[in-house]
Design an enzyme around this catalytic site. Structure first.
Site, PDB file in Angstrom:
ATOM      1  CD  GLU A   1      -4.386  -7.814   0.559  1.00  0.00           C
ATOM      2  OE1 GLU A   1      -5.390  -7.319   1.496  1.00  0.00           O
ATOM      3  OE2 GLU A   1      -3.289  -7.501   0.673  1.00  0.00           O
TER       4      GLU A   1
ATOM      5  CD  GLU B   1      -2.905  -1.410   2.411  1.00  0.00           C
ATOM      6  OE1 GLU B   1      -2.620  -0.695   3.252  1.00  0.00           O
ATOM      7  OE2 GLU B   1      -3.625  -2.379   2.308  1.00  0.00           O
TER       8      GLU B   1
END
Length: 576
Positions: free
Chosen positions: A451, A347
């Protein structure tokens, strides 16, 4: 937005034409291509423009009009003709084209843009009386053309207007090669089926003969896939699996791939400085090895400031850099050769903990460390909202690729860098998802959905199936991990089972798709010449032949189906 009577009549006619058009275009194949290069001249419009009037701008201003308070001009440079929007005062001042949308149709959009100076984000929108829908965005440059690719699903049958926006009102927006192609749900499903057939299967001709080579007419064949080499589809796990036999049985009977939810993260393995503890991760890895389950490493670093070991916050820049290199060396060398991939820095489009502390090259350094200590393992960027949320421009496909290029340019030749798309969905926009992956795929590196989950709601299972089907069928997606690690207190966003390991609706979807895409048994009968043809998924197979005249009815033949565009023939011959 209001339309006059004349426009309404025109749009009604266009609606009828569009309906006819959709019927005639049932065989239109989806174009997965996209360009991420800034080119001297744009490519021709995809689908010949679809339902766009004058898509290549060769007919002057026909079909196009002013939106807001801009000025519109038709220009030619070399042999290329295009539209220019200038004299803009507001971001939405632009050019536009009126259309008619059909409810539940999937629309794929593409266009090429150039700006008069600099590098400027340009966005495409569809506007109706009920609101505005984001279609896609691109960072346009001066002196060359950049491709925008996006998409959306129409919520209603309605008049609409396609327009473009940029916050930089002083620049000119140049537009060319515009396309808007509608597809029905049936056509969209057909794209997926055709892609799966091409990506995961191969035509195989089985030929049953007796010991002398004579064909066995009407022979009964029992075909079973024993080992599947299909695209890996797995699910996250956590330490709860170590001491829960029901969880173990449920998981190992389904998946051959996993990611540990938290157990390899820095705050788990070194909660106090210098006191590393890999015992939980080690034990989980040994369990997975025993059950032949591949593991993706998650993660070496996480850029979100909320998820750091507490002792990191007080370190100086130089001390943190030393600690980061030690962390990378420790965990990467420990698991070298045991993992199929690493999420190197998590991220780092949305957050910048390490960049703020260590400098702008922190992400690059993370990849350099990882590649130095394990150059043979695939190393991923990993972030969210690149395919889930159209409005999150921080992690748009264009920004993702910009960061990817920065990392690639700083690594040694041959470094294995990949794209990880977290895929945490609310309401999936499947056409936008596909278009975004198309754009990312043009970078030529592996892409995984890392994910996958969908937030709770009445359509959670339906949306999950849509996302998984789209991911599995896309030609450039190499693997999928579902983010459904079980915990008795509840899962992160989406569980697949209850606490007794009975499937929830989401789990039923996963089982259905694993069965559809996984190992299969097939009963068949040969024709008059002893042949049977089938489309089989890649993998290893056993086949038994049953016929009154064969001498060895218990004979088992084995064969493998490997990726290839050509069909293959397997000879099933009775023993002498």
């Amino acid at each position: 937005m209001s339309f006059g009577l004349k426009n309404n009549l025109s749009l009604l006619l266009l609606s009828l034409c569009t309906s006819l058009f959709a019927g005639f275009e049932a065989s239109v194949l989806y174009d997965y291509t996209a360009s991420i290069e800034c080119l001297e001249n744009p490519h021709k419009p995809q689908y010949d423009g679809g339902i766009i009037t004058n898509p290549d701008l060769n007919l002057g201003l026909e079909g196009w009009s002013i939106f807001g308070n801009a000025k519109m001009e038709h220009r030619q440079l070399g042999g290329n003709k295009f539209l220019v929007c200038h004299g803009r005062n507001q971001p939405h001042d632009s050019i536009s084209q009126k259309l008619y949308l059909q409810k539940d149709m999937h629309y794929t959009f593409s266009a090429w843009f150039q700006v008069s100076e600099g590098e400027v984000p340009v966005r495409a929108f569809i506007k109706t009386s009920s609101g505005s829908k984001f279609v896609g965005a691109v960072v346009a440059e001066s002196k060359c053309w950049s491709m925008l690719k996006g998409g959306f699903t129409a919520d209603e049958s309605t008049p609409a207007e396609l327009s473009f926006e940029s916050n930089h009102t002083s620049i000119e927006i140049w537009v060319d090669s515009v396309s808007l192609q509608p597809f029905t749900q049936e056509e969209w499903n057909s794209h997926q089926d055709q892609s799966i057939e091409k990506k995961h299967k191969r035509r195989v001709m089985l030929h049953a003969v007796d010991s002398r080579g004579n064909p066995l007419t009407n022979a009964k064949l029992s075909i079973e896939q024993k080992v599947s080499s299909r695209m890996p589809i797995g699910c996250a796990t956590n330490k709860n699996i170590l001491n829960n036999k029901k969880y173990q049985d449920w998981f190992t009977s389904r998946f051959g791939l996993t990611t540990f939810e938290n157990e390899m993260k820095w705050y788990s393995t070194e909660p106090s400085q210098g006191k590393e503890d890999y015992s939980v991760a080690d034990t989980m890895l040994q369990f997975m090895k025993k059950n032949r389950i591949a593991v993706r490493g998650h993660n070496i670093f996480w850029d979100d400031p909320k998820y750091q070991p507490g002792w990191l916050y007080s370190l100086s820049s130089s001390a943190l850099r030393l600690a980061a290199e030690k962390r990378a060396k420790s965990i990467v060398t420990r698991y070298k050769g045991q993992l199929i991939a690493w999420d190197v820095i998590n991220e780092n489009l949305h957050f910048s903990f390490f960049e703020n502390k260590m400098g702008a090259d922190a992400s690059i350094m993370a990849f350099k460390y990882a590649n130095q200590y394990d150059p043979s393992t695939l190393m991923f960027m990993n972030d969210y909202n690149t395919i889930e949320e159209m409005g999150d421009q921080v992690s748009s496909p264009a920004n993702y690729l910009k960061k990817l290029r920065q990392i690639q340019s700083s690594l040694s030749k041959g470094a294995r860098v990949a794209i990880g798309l977290e895929s945490h969905f609310r309401v999936p926009n499947i056409p936008y998802m596909r278009a975004s992956i198309d754009k990312l795929a043009a970078a030529g590196v592996p892409i995984w959905l890392t994910e996958v989950d969908v937030e709770k709601g009445p359509s959670q299972a339906l949306f999950l199936e849509q996302v998984l089907r789209e991911g599995h069928s896309h030609p450039k997606v190499g693997g999928i991990v579902i983010w459904g690690a079980w915990s008795p207190q509840g899962c992160y966003r989406m569980c697949l089972t209850d606490n007794n390991f009975n499937n929830l609706p989401t789990g039923n979807v996963v089982d259905k798709l694993l069965n559809e895409w996984g190992r299969r048994k097939l009963q068949a009968t040969t024709d008059d010449n002893g042949f049977f043809e089938a489309s089989l998924s890649h993998g290893d197979y056993e086949v038994k032949v049953n016929h009154p005249i064969i001498k060895n009815p218990s004979l088992v033949h084995t064969f493998s189906v490997v990726p290839s565009r050509n069909s293959s023939t397997v000879l099933l011959r009775d023993s002498p």
